[in-house]
Write a protein that holds these residues in place. Structure first.
Motif, PDB file in Angstrom:
ATOM      1  N   ALA A 101       8.301  20.308   8.270  1.00  0.00           N
ATOM      2  CA  ALA A 101       9.149  21.028   7.190  1.00  0.00           C
ATOM      3  C   ALA A 101       8.428  22.427   6.957  1.00  0.00           C
ATOM      4  N   ILE A 102       7.147  22.484   6.860  1.00  0.00           N
ATOM      5  CA  ILE A 102       6.325  23.759   6.823  1.00  0.00           C
ATOM      6  C   ILE A 102       6.613  24.693   7.901  1.00  0.00           C
ATOM      7  N   ASN A 103       6.552  24.080   9.201  1.00  0.00           N
ATOM      8  CA  ASN A 103       7.174  24.669  10.249  1.00  0.00           C
ATOM      9  C   ASN A 103       8.457  25.046  10.437  1.00  0.00           C
ATOM     10  N   THR A 104       9.171  24.484   9.998  1.00  0.00           N
ATOM     11  CA  THR A 104      10.625  24.776  10.077  1.00  0.00           C
ATOM     12  C   THR A 104      10.885  25.817   9.253  1.00  0.00           C
ATOM     13  N   LEU A 105      10.174  25.717   7.909  1.00  0.00           N
ATOM     14  CA  LEU A 105      10.519  26.844   7.083  1.00  0.00           C
ATOM     15  C   LEU A 105      10.144  28.090   7.488  1.00  0.00           C
ATOM     16  N   ASP A 106       9.131  28.164   8.113  1.00  0.00           N
ATOM     17  CA  ASP A 106       8.722  29.438   8.855  1.00  0.00           C
ATOM     18  C   ASP A 106       9.617  29.796  10.021  1.00  0.00           C
TER      19      ASP A 106
ATOM     20  N   ARG B 246       3.168  32.592   5.314  1.00  0.00           N
ATOM     21  CA  ARG B 246       1.690  32.379   4.793  1.00  0.00           C
ATOM     22  C   ARG B 246       1.257  30.844   4.986  1.00  0.00           C
ATOM     23  N   MET B 247       1.900  29.952   4.170  1.00  0.00           N
ATOM     24  CA  MET B 247       1.655  28.797   4.406  1.00  0.00           C
ATOM     25  C   MET B 247       1.702  27.876   5.652  1.00  0.00           C
ATOM     26  N   ASP B 248       2.644  28.504   6.678  1.00  0.00           N
ATOM     27  CA  ASP B 248       2.576  27.995   8.032  1.00  0.00           C
ATOM     28  C   ASP B 248       1.426  28.561   8.752  1.00  0.00           C
ATOM     29  N   ASP B 249       0.924  29.525   8.231  1.00  0.00           N
ATOM     30  CA  ASP B 249      -0.658  30.348   8.838  1.00  0.00           C
ATOM     31  C   ASP B 249      -1.700  29.272   8.434  1.00  0.00           C
ATOM     32  N   VAL B 250      -1.553  28.824   7.428  1.00  0.00           N
ATOM     33  CA  VAL B 250      -2.671  27.917   6.515  1.00  0.00           C
ATOM     34  C   VAL B 250      -2.605  26.631   7.211  1.00  0.00           C
ATOM     35  N   ALA B 251      -1.478  26.112   7.470  1.00  0.00           N
ATOM     36  CA  ALA B 251      -1.350  24.658   8.109  1.00  0.00           C
ATOM     37  C   ALA B 251      -1.976  24.773   9.406  1.00  0.00           C
TER      38      ALA B 251
ATOM     39  N   GLY C 138       4.180  22.201  18.023  1.00  0.00           N
ATOM     40  CA  GLY C 138       5.219  20.986  18.521  1.00  0.00           C
ATOM     41  C   GLY C 138       4.291  19.996  18.890  1.00  0.00           C
ATOM     42  N   VAL C 139       3.146  19.952  18.997  1.00  0.00           N
ATOM     43  CA  VAL C 139       2.351  18.352  19.491  1.00  0.00           C
ATOM     44  C   VAL C 139       0.769  18.440  18.763  1.00  0.00           C
ATOM     45  N   ILE C 140       0.106  19.431  18.893  1.00  0.00           N
ATOM     46  CA  ILE C 140      -1.269  19.301  18.371  1.00  0.00           C
ATOM     47  C   ILE C 140      -1.128  19.386  16.839  1.00  0.00           C
ATOM     48  N   ALA C 141      -0.541  20.206  16.049  1.00  0.00           N
ATOM     49  CA  ALA C 141      -0.552  20.175  14.829  1.00  0.00           C
ATOM     50  C   ALA C 141      -0.021  18.920  14.071  1.00  0.00           C
ATOM     51  N   PRO C 142       1.175  18.355  14.650  1.00  0.00           N
ATOM     52  CA  PRO C 142       1.848  17.259  14.069  1.00  0.00           C
ATOM     53  C   PRO C 142       0.814  16.068  14.272  1.00  0.00           C
ATOM     54  N   LEU C 143       0.036  16.075  15.259  1.00  0.00           N
ATOM     55  CA  LEU C 143      -0.743  14.868  15.456  1.00  0.00           C
ATOM     56  C   LEU C 143      -1.857  14.878  14.347  1.00  0.00           C
ATOM     57  N   PHE C 144      -2.440  16.146  14.445  1.00  0.00           N
ATOM     58  CA  PHE C 144      -3.248  16.345  13.357  1.00  0.00           C
ATOM     59  C   PHE C 144      -2.909  16.058  11.948  1.00  0.00           C
ATOM     60  N   PHE C 145      -2.120  16.350  11.635  1.00  0.00           N
ATOM     61  CA  PHE C 145      -1.531  15.927  10.088  1.00  0.00           C
ATOM     62  C   PHE C 145      -1.279  14.369  10.189  1.00  0.00           C
ATOM     63  N   LEU C 146      -0.852  13.637  11.190  1.00  0.00           N
ATOM     64  CA  LEU C 146      -0.512  12.348  11.340  1.00  0.00           C
ATOM     65  C   LEU C 146      -1.867  11.779  11.014  1.00  0.00           C
ATOM     66  N   MET C 147      -2.902  12.302  11.766  1.00  0.00           N
ATOM     67  CA  MET C 147      -4.310  11.554  11.426  1.00  0.00           C
ATOM     68  C   MET C 147      -4.729  11.614  10.102  1.00  0.00           C
ATOM     69  N   LEU C 148      -4.376  12.791   9.456  1.00  0.00           N
ATOM     70  CA  LEU C 148      -5.014  13.052   7.802  1.00  0.00           C
ATOM     71  C   LEU C 148      -4.032  12.326   6.934  1.00  0.00           C
ATOM     72  N   GLY C 149      -2.780  12.111   7.328  1.00  0.00           N
ATOM     73  CA  GLY C 149      -2.110  11.487   6.065  1.00  0.00           C
ATOM     74  C   GLY C 149      -0.904  10.792   6.738  1.00  0.00           C
TER      75      GLY C 149
END
Length: 325
Positions: A176-181, A200-205, A155-166
């Protein structure tokens, strides 16, 4: 200037949370997933075709969310710079869940404090997938803490991480990836084939954000005067005592910091699931552990915001023409 937008969105989330009647992109994504699933199920009837349909579902949803987010920002910035800024802040705000997670856990805690098991079970059922009807106070507390710990990453750390990347489009893509999972990534007969790729893709993300969460939550525990060494030790030792390759990192870290056990058997979809214990039972779980876990989540979230903002600023300087000279 970009980092200032992140802080504005973070503060907005801390203040407002997720009002249920406000428009929210994640709810729109959820409806899109439901409609796409219905179409795929009409076309795909066998297990193998459902697996391919699950891959198609993931590609369509994730691709659509990224493109939509990207073009919304392109359009609004084209209309006026300040409209683009406002929409970007709003998109970032919607991918964060600090206040909503805190409020959900606090609702369980307040009902437990009042001795109202029925109300606490009802509140817990809003945020967990397990059956809550027969849970007692320690089990309710444990489940709430597990949810806070796991969603510290999702809910927080991962969204901020991807915010930094893109930026905002990639942060929205992560949601979207997390909601699909969360909607199709189950090992039940209905979703095992269709949701396998999404799971599987949520695990990767979440692979790297979960491991960063281990460090950030341990540092948050130290800041609160909790057991920093145990948080690190148990977080590492019990990181794989979970069906998810990622969720165990945060749950074990919180368990170590508090000196309690999380996990254990639970009823999901009317079936008893034997899960391993996480942590060491130095004492019994009590309702007051819930706000402690929330404080850890909030502190770790603020640390993540500061860390990723700093890294983004450093990368921007290094990649700028003057910085590379």
């Amino acid at each position: 200037m970009t980092v200032l937008l992140w802080f504005a969105a973070f503060l907005l989330d801390m203040k407002l949370g997720d009002p249920p009647h406000w428009p929210h992109p994640v709810r729109w994504i959820g409806r899109f997933i439901t409609q796409a699933e219905q179409i795929i199920r009409r076309i795909c009837q066998t297990e193998i075709s459902l697996k391919w349909g699950g891959i198609l579902l993931w590609l369509v949803v994730v691709g659509s969310v990224w493109l939509t987010s990207y073009w919304i920002l392109q359009f609004t910035y084209g209309v006026t710079f300040w409209l683009g800024r406002l929409i970007e802040i709003w998109l970032i705000y919607t991918v964060l869940a600090v206040r909503s997670l805190s409020n959900a856990a606090d609702a369980v805690y307040q009902a437990l404090r009042q001795g109202n098991l029925v109300a606490s079970r009802e509140q817990l059922a809003r945020i967990v997938g397990r059956e809550t009807a027969q849970l007692q106070a320690p089990q309710i507390s444990r489940a709430a803490i597990e949810t806070v710990a796991e969603n510290s990453v999702d809910g927080v750390i991962a969204p901020l991480f991807f915010l930094m990347l893109g930026g905002a489009p990639l942060a929205m893509t992560y949601k979207a990836i997390n909601t699909l999972d969360s909607m199709v990534g189950y090992k039940t007969p209905r979703y095992r084939a269709l949701g396998m790729f999404s799971a599987r893709m949520d695990d990767v993300a979440n692979w790297l954000p979960a491991r960063l969460g281990w460090l950030l939550l341990a540092l948050a525990a130290k800041w609160q005067g909790l057991d920093f060494r145990q948080a690190l030790r148990i977080g590492w030792r019990d990181r794989y005592q979970h069906s998810s390759p990622n969720s165990g990192w945060s749950e074990a870290t919180v368990a170590g910091a508090l000196g309690i056990r999380l996990g254990g058997p639970g009823i999901y979809f009317n079936q008893l699931i034997e899960k391993p214990w996480i942590g060491e039972a130095k004492r019994e779980v009590i309702p007051d552990d819930i706000p402690l876990s929330v404080q850890m989540m909030m502190m770790a979230s603020m640390m993540a915001l500061l860390l990723f903002s700093l890294l983004h600023s450093l990368f921007s300087v290094m990649l700028s023409p003057s910085g590379m000279a």
